[in-house]
Design a protein around this motif. Structure first.
Motif, PDB file in Angstrom:
ATOM      1  N   PRO A   1      76.192  -7.267 -25.452  1.00  0.00           N
ATOM      2  CA  PRO A   1      77.088  -8.183 -26.158  1.00  0.00           C
ATOM      3  C   PRO A   1      77.275  -9.542 -25.517  1.00  0.00           C
ATOM      4  N   GLU A   2      76.266 -10.111 -24.870  1.00  0.00           N
ATOM      5  CA  GLU A   2      76.504 -11.383 -24.174  1.00  0.00           C
ATOM      6  C   GLU A   2      76.373 -12.591 -25.091  1.00  0.00           C
ATOM      7  N   GLY A   3      75.971 -12.381 -26.304  1.00  0.00           N
ATOM      8  CA  GLY A   3      75.998 -13.497 -27.248  1.00  0.00           C
ATOM      9  C   GLY A   3      74.716 -14.302 -27.346  1.00  0.00           C
TER      10      GLY A   3
ATOM     11  N   PRO B   1      73.708  -5.700 -17.644  1.00  0.00           N
ATOM     12  CA  PRO B   1      73.958  -4.256 -17.682  1.00  0.00           C
ATOM     13  C   PRO B   1      75.396  -3.935 -18.110  1.00  0.00           C
ATOM     14  N   GLN B   2      76.035  -4.851 -18.816  1.00  0.00           N
ATOM     15  CA  GLN B   2      77.464  -4.746 -19.104  1.00  0.00           C
ATOM     16  C   GLN B   2      77.920  -3.339 -19.531  1.00  0.00           C
ATOM     17  N   THR B   3      77.326  -2.804 -20.587  1.00  0.00           N
ATOM     18  CA  THR B   3      77.840  -1.526 -21.092  1.00  0.00           C
ATOM     19  C   THR B   3      77.565  -0.403 -20.092  1.00  0.00           C
ATOM     20  N   PHE B   4      76.420  -0.466 -19.428  1.00  0.00           N
ATOM     21  CA  PHE B   4      76.098   0.608 -18.481  1.00  0.00           C
ATOM     22  C   PHE B   4      77.031   0.611 -17.280  1.00  0.00           C
ATOM     23  N   LYS B   5      77.375  -0.590 -16.812  1.00  0.00           N
ATOM     24  CA  LYS B   5      78.259  -0.581 -15.631  1.00  0.00           C
ATOM     25  C   LYS B   5      79.637  -0.068 -16.023  1.00  0.00           C
ATOM     26  N   GLN B   6      80.032  -0.344 -17.254  1.00  0.00           N
ATOM     27  CA  GLN B   6      81.326   0.188 -17.691  1.00  0.00           C
ATOM     28  C   GLN B   6      81.249   1.709 -17.836  1.00  0.00           C
TER      29      GLN B   6
ATOM     30  N   PHE C   1      67.814 -10.493 -19.330  1.00  0.00           N
ATOM     31  CA  PHE C   1      66.877 -11.153 -20.253  1.00  0.00           C
ATOM     32  C   PHE C   1      67.652 -11.776 -21.401  1.00  0.00           C
ATOM     33  N   ARG C   2      67.504 -13.068 -21.598  1.00  0.00           N
ATOM     34  CA  ARG C   2      68.177 -13.713 -22.723  1.00  0.00           C
ATOM     35  C   ARG C   2      67.200 -14.670 -23.388  1.00  0.00           C
ATOM     36  N   ASP C   3      67.031 -14.479 -24.677  1.00  0.00           N
ATOM     37  CA  ASP C   3      66.067 -15.301 -25.414  1.00  0.00           C
ATOM     38  C   ASP C   3      66.765 -16.561 -25.916  1.00  0.00           C
TER      39      ASP C   3
ATOM     40  N   THR D   1      68.199 -13.339 -12.552  1.00  0.00           N
ATOM     41  CA  THR D   1      68.754 -12.238 -11.774  1.00  0.00           C
ATOM     42  C   THR D   1      70.250 -12.416 -11.565  1.00  0.00           C
ATOM     43  N   GLN D   2      70.962 -11.317 -11.738  1.00  0.00           N
ATOM     44  CA  GLN D   2      72.401 -11.335 -11.492  1.00  0.00           C
ATOM     45  C   GLN D   2      72.756 -10.422 -10.326  1.00  0.00           C
ATOM     46  N   ILE D   3      73.825 -10.801  -9.628  1.00  0.00           N
ATOM     47  CA  ILE D   3      74.491  -9.836  -8.749  1.00  0.00           C
ATOM     48  C   ILE D   3      75.597  -9.262  -9.627  1.00  0.00           C
TER      49      ILE D   3
ATOM     50  N   MET E   1      85.116 -15.452 -26.155  1.00  0.00           N
ATOM     51  CA  MET E   1      84.683 -16.513 -25.253  1.00  0.00           C
ATOM     52  C   MET E   1      83.834 -15.917 -24.122  1.00  0.00           C
ATOM     53  N   HIS E   2      84.190 -14.733 -23.665  1.00  0.00           N
ATOM     54  CA  HIS E   2      83.384 -14.086 -22.616  1.00  0.00           C
ATOM     55  C   HIS E   2      82.483 -13.043 -23.278  1.00  0.00           C
ATOM     56  N   HIS E   3      82.963 -11.844 -23.483  1.00  0.00           N
ATOM     57  CA  HIS E   3      82.290 -10.882 -24.351  1.00  0.00           C
ATOM     58  C   HIS E   3      83.338  -9.918 -24.875  1.00  0.00           C
ATOM     59  N   PRO E   4      82.994  -9.117 -25.885  1.00  0.00           N
ATOM     60  CA  PRO E   4      84.042  -8.367 -26.595  1.00  0.00           C
ATOM     61  C   PRO E   4      84.683  -7.243 -25.786  1.00  0.00           C
TER      62      PRO E   4
ATOM     63  N   ILE F   1      88.658  -8.415 -16.468  1.00  0.00           N
ATOM     64  CA  ILE F   1      89.206  -7.068 -16.568  1.00  0.00           C
ATOM     65  C   ILE F   1      88.860  -6.600 -17.976  1.00  0.00           C
ATOM     66  N   ARG F   2      88.410  -5.350 -18.080  1.00  0.00           N
ATOM     67  CA  ARG F   2      87.897  -4.874 -19.364  1.00  0.00           C
ATOM     68  C   ARG F   2      88.956  -4.134 -20.164  1.00  0.00           C
ATOM     69  N   ILE F   3      88.666  -4.042 -21.418  1.00  0.00           N
ATOM     70  CA  ILE F   3      89.421  -3.133 -22.270  1.00  0.00           C
ATOM     71  C   ILE F   3      88.954  -1.712 -21.919  1.00  0.00           C
TER      72      ILE F   3
HETATM   73  N1  ASP Z   1      78.201  -9.277 -18.096  1.00  0.00           N
HETATM   74  C1  ASP Z   1      78.829 -10.525 -17.820  1.00  0.00           C
HETATM   75  C2  ASP Z   1      77.804 -11.647 -17.828  1.00  0.00           C
HETATM   76  O1  ASP Z   1      76.618 -11.388 -17.709  1.00  0.00           O
HETATM   77  C3  ASP Z   1      79.502 -10.557 -16.510  1.00  0.00           C
HETATM   78  C4  ASP Z   1      80.671  -9.637 -16.486  1.00  0.00           C
HETATM   79  O2  ASP Z   1      81.533  -9.723 -17.354  1.00  0.00           O
HETATM   80  O3  ASP Z   1      80.726  -8.847 -15.534  1.00  0.00           O
HETATM   81  O4  ASP Z   1      78.172 -12.789 -17.931  1.00  0.00           O
END
Ligand code: ASP
Length: 589
Positions: free
Chosen positions: A172-174, A196-201, A218-220, A232-234, A444-447, A489-491
Motif C-alpha cells: 500500500p505505498e501508493g 515489506p509493510q504488511t509482512f512486518k506488521q 520496488f516501485r515503478d 534499499t530500505q532499513i 498521506m503515509h499509508h492506510p 504507529i499502526r492501526i
Molecule cells: N513502509 C513505509 C515506507 O516504505 C515505512 C513505514 O511506515 O515503516 O515508507
C-alpha cells in the motif's frame, strides 16, 4: 599463495621483506631505462620498479604490460628515492624480481582514474570497470560500513533480521507495482514489494516484537529526481511502543551512525517540528535547517493597496535573502524566470530591496509607499542589505514554491555545506490528503497509519473539515532537506482499520481482496505496534557528501530504468511467453 600482501599495506616498516603482490596495472612508464608500474587492488596502489639492468626477459615483460593487465609480482620492499606523501604506500617501492601475467586486458574504454575521461553512459555500460575506480570503491565501502553499524546497533537492541518474500501481492505505498507473471498460475501475477509493510506488521502479530531488514523495495515510478526502481530500505518494526519509543530507538541508531561512521555529534535529543510548522516556515515537509531564510506570511500587510495580484489570493509569503539587495535587475529578472519554470510553477515574483544607503526599491513601487514596503520587509525578517522575495497564491502551493526558491538560494549562496549535518524529526502529519480531481481522501503515509489518539473523534466524524484536521501518529527523519526515513504507529484494531479503508473510499470488497489477510490477522490478538523505514541508499549518499544515490549502488539503473550493462529490460522469447500464456499487443522495437 597468489599474494602475501595487498597493494595498500606496505610501509617503511616492511623494508627488506620479500613480498608477492597481485593486482591490476594502473599505468606503467619508462624512465632512464627503468620501468615503473603502479599496481592496484582494492586496498591501494603500490609502485613497482624493474631496474634497467634486470634480466632482459623481465624488462621485456615489464615493457609489454598494458593498462588493466592482471599480474602477480615477486620482489623486495625498498625505500623510495623520491617519496610520494600523497600515497599511503608512497615511502616504498617493490624491486621486482619476477612478473607473472595472470591475464591480459584490452584497452579499457575510459581511464580508471579518480577523474576519469569516461562519460556517464560508457561508464554505466562498463560498470565493472567504473567500480574499479577509487571514488566508487569508497562509496561501496561506506555503504558496507553503514550496513554493518546498523546491524550491530539493532542487534544490540534485540532486533531480529528477518527476510520477507519478494513475490507477493500489491503493497500500500501508493506507487505503481512491478508485476511478475506466474507460470504455474496462468493469468495471475505476483507484485514485487514496494516495501515489506504488511509482512512486518504480520511479524508483530506473530510476536517477533523487534524486526528489521536491510531490504530491496520496488516501485515503478517515473525516475525523476534521483530515484531508482529498486532501492534499499532499513525497514524496522516494534511492538508495544508509542511514538516516543520509536523516535528514541532510531534517534539512537542515527546518532550511532553519525558518531561511528563520520565522528559527527548531532544534538541530543534531535529537534522536532510539526508538519504544519515545517510548511509554514520552510515551505517543505523536509526542511533544510542548516540555514535560516524562513518563510513569513505577509498577506495582511500586502493586501488592500490596490495591487490586484495580491488582493485576489489567500496567501502572500516572503523570504529575506541576506545581503542580496545589491543584485542587479538582470539577476532579479533571471530569478523571476526561474520561479516561472514548470518545476517551480509560480506566476511571478515580487521583490523589495533594502539598499545599504537606506533607500527601498521594489518591483511594485506603484502600489506601496516606502513605509508599506518597509513593514513587509520587516515582517519577512529582512535587515538593511537584504532582498525580500515575495510569492502569492493558494497557501500550501505558494509555500512549497517559496520552499523550492529558498533551497535554490541556499545553494547559490553556499549555505548548504554537505559536511554540515542538521537532522530533525517531522511529526504531526495530516493523516489524510484530499484530492480535488478524484474527490476523495488519500493516506498521506499509508492506510495502516494510525490517527493520533487525541484525534479519534475527528477520525470517526463524517465531515470533510474534521477529517482534514486529523493528525497521523507518523514521523519522518529529515536530514539536510532530504527525507531519510519515515514511519508511523499502526492501526492494530480490525475495526479502526475498516474505518480507515472507508475514509479512503476503499470498499469492503476491495479492502478484503487486497488486504483481507492483514485485517483478518488483526482479529487474532495483534499487539500495538509501529515502525519506520530509512532509505538506505540515500543515507549512504548523504553520509558520503553526495547528492546522487547512484554511486552508492553497485549496479544502478539509468533514468529510463534501464541497466545498460546487461541490457535490461529486454524482450523474452516466444516460448517463455507461451508458457506464461501471455500474448503481446506490441513488440518493442
Ligand atoms: N513502509 C513505509 C515506507 O516504505 C515505512 C513505514 O511506515 O515503516 O515508507
Amino acid at each position: 599463495m597468489y599474494r602475501t600482501k595487498t597493494c595498500g599495506e606496505l610501509r617503511i616498516g616492511n623494508l627488506g621483506q620479500k613480498v608477492t603482490l597481485a593486482g591490476w596495472v594502473q599505468r606503467s612508464r619508462k624512465l632512464g631505462g627503468m620501468t615503473f608500474i603502479d599496481l592496484r587492488d582494492r586496498y591501494g596502489i603500490t609502485q613497482l620498479v624493474v631496474e634497467a639492468d634486470a634480466d632482459p626477459e623481465l624488462v621485456a615483460t615489464a615493457t609489454s604490460l598494458g593498462r588493466e593487465f592482471v599480474i602477480q609480482v615477486v620482489g623486495e620492499v625498498l625505500e623510495r628515492q623520491s617519496k610520494n606523501p600523497k600515497m599511503p604506500t608512497g615511502d616504498i617501492e617493490i624491486k621486482v624480481e619476477s612478473i607473472n601475467i595472470l591475464n591480459k586486458s584490452v584497452t579499457p574504454p575510459f581511464t580508471i582514474e579518480d577523474d576519469t575521461d569516461g562519460g556517464e553512459d560508457i561508464r554505466a555500460k562498463y560498470r565493472y570497470l567504473d567500480l574499479r575506480r577509487a571514488p566508487l570503491r569508497k562509496a561501496l565501502e561506506l555503504r558496507h560500513r553503514i550496513a554493518h553499524e546498523v546491524r550491530n546497533y539493532l542487534d544490540s537492541q534485540n532486533f531480529m533480521e528477518i527476510e520477507t518474500p519478494y513475490l507477493i501481492k500489491s503493497t500500500p505505498e501508493g506507487a505503481r507495482d512491478f508485476v511478475v507473471p506466474s507460470r504455474m498460475n496462468p493469468g495471475q501475477f505476483y507484485a514485487l514489494p514496494q516495501s515489506p509493510q504488511t509482512f512486518k506488521q504480520l511479524l508483530m502479530v506473530a510476536g517477533y516484537d523487534r524486526y528489521f531488514q536491510i531490504v530491496r523495495c520496488f516501485r515503478d515510478e517515473d525516475l525523476r529526481a534521483d530515484r531508482q526502481p529498486e532501492f534499499t530500505q532499513i525497514d524496522c518494526e516494534m511492538s508495544f511502543v508509542e511514538q516516543e519509543d520509536v523516535l528514541e530507538t532510531f534517534e539512537g541508531m542515527m546518532r550511532t551512525l553519525f558518531k561511528n561512521v563520520l565522528d559527527v555529534d548531532v544534538p541530543n535529543p534531535l529537534p522536532r517540528m510539526s508538519w504544519y510548522d515545517a510548511m509554514d516556515s520552510y515551505g517543505s515537509d523536509k526542511p533544510d535547517i542548516r540555514f535560516d531564510m524562513r518563510l513569513h506570511e505577509v498577506t495582511s500587510l500586502a493586501q488592500g493597496h490596490g495591487f490586484g495580484v495580491f488582493d485576489s489570493v489567500p496567501y502572500v509569503g516572503a523570504i529575506a535573502v541576506p545581503g542580496a539587495a545589491g543584485w542587479s535587475r538582470k539577476e532579479t529578472d533571471a530569478l523571476t524566470d526561474w520561479v516561472k519554470r514548470p518545476q517551480v510553477g509560480a506566476k511571478g515574483l515580487v521583490y523589495i530591496k533594502l539598499n545599504e544607503d537606506g533607500s527601498v526599491k521594489s518591483s511594485v513601487d506603484k502600489f506601496y509607499s516606502t513605509e508599506d514596503l518597509k513593514a513587509i520587509a520587516d515582517a519577512a525578517g529582512a535587515s538593511v542589505g537584504d532582498l525580500v522575495l515575495i510569492l502569492c497564491g493558494e497557501k500550501r502551493k505558494t509555500q512549497t514554491q517559496l520552499g523550492v526558491l529558498r533551497v535554490e538560494l541556499g545553494n547559490r549562496l553556499g549555505l548548504r555545506d554537505p559536511k554540515v549535518f542538521a537532522p530533525l524529526w517531522i511529526v504531526d502529519f495530516p493523516l489524510l490528503e484530499w484530492d480535488d480531481e478524484t474527490q476523495r481522501f488519500y493516506a498521506m503515509h499509508h492506510p495502516f497509519t494510525a490517527p493520533k489518539p487525541e484525534h479519534l473523534d475527528l477520525f470517526y466524524s463524517d465531515r470533510k473539515e474534521d477529517l482534514e484536521k486529523v493528525c497521523a501518529n507518523a514521523y519522518d527523519f529529515v536530514l539536510n532537506g532530504n527525507e531519510l526515513g519515515g514511519g508511523s504507529i499502526r492501526i492494530h484494531d480490525a475495526q479502526m482499520q475498516k474505518r480507515m479503508f472507508e475514509v479512503l473510499g476503499i470498499g469492503e470488497e476491495e479492502a478484503d481482496y487486497k488486504f483481507g489477510f492483514i485485517i483478518n490477522a488483526f482479529k487474532f490478538g495483534a499487539p500495538p505496534h509501529g515502525g519506520l523505514a530509512f532509505g538506505f541508499d540515500r543515507v549512504c549518499a548523504l553520509f558520503g557528501g553526495q547528492d546522487s544515490i547512484r554511486d552508492y549502488i553497485a549496479f544502478p539503473k539509468n533514468n529510463q530504468g534501464r541497466d545498460v550493462m546487461i541490457d535490461s529490460p529486454s524482450e523474452i522469447d516466444d516460448i517463455q511467453l507461451e508458457e506464461l500464456q501471455i500474448k503481446l499487443d506490441t513488440k518493442a522495437e
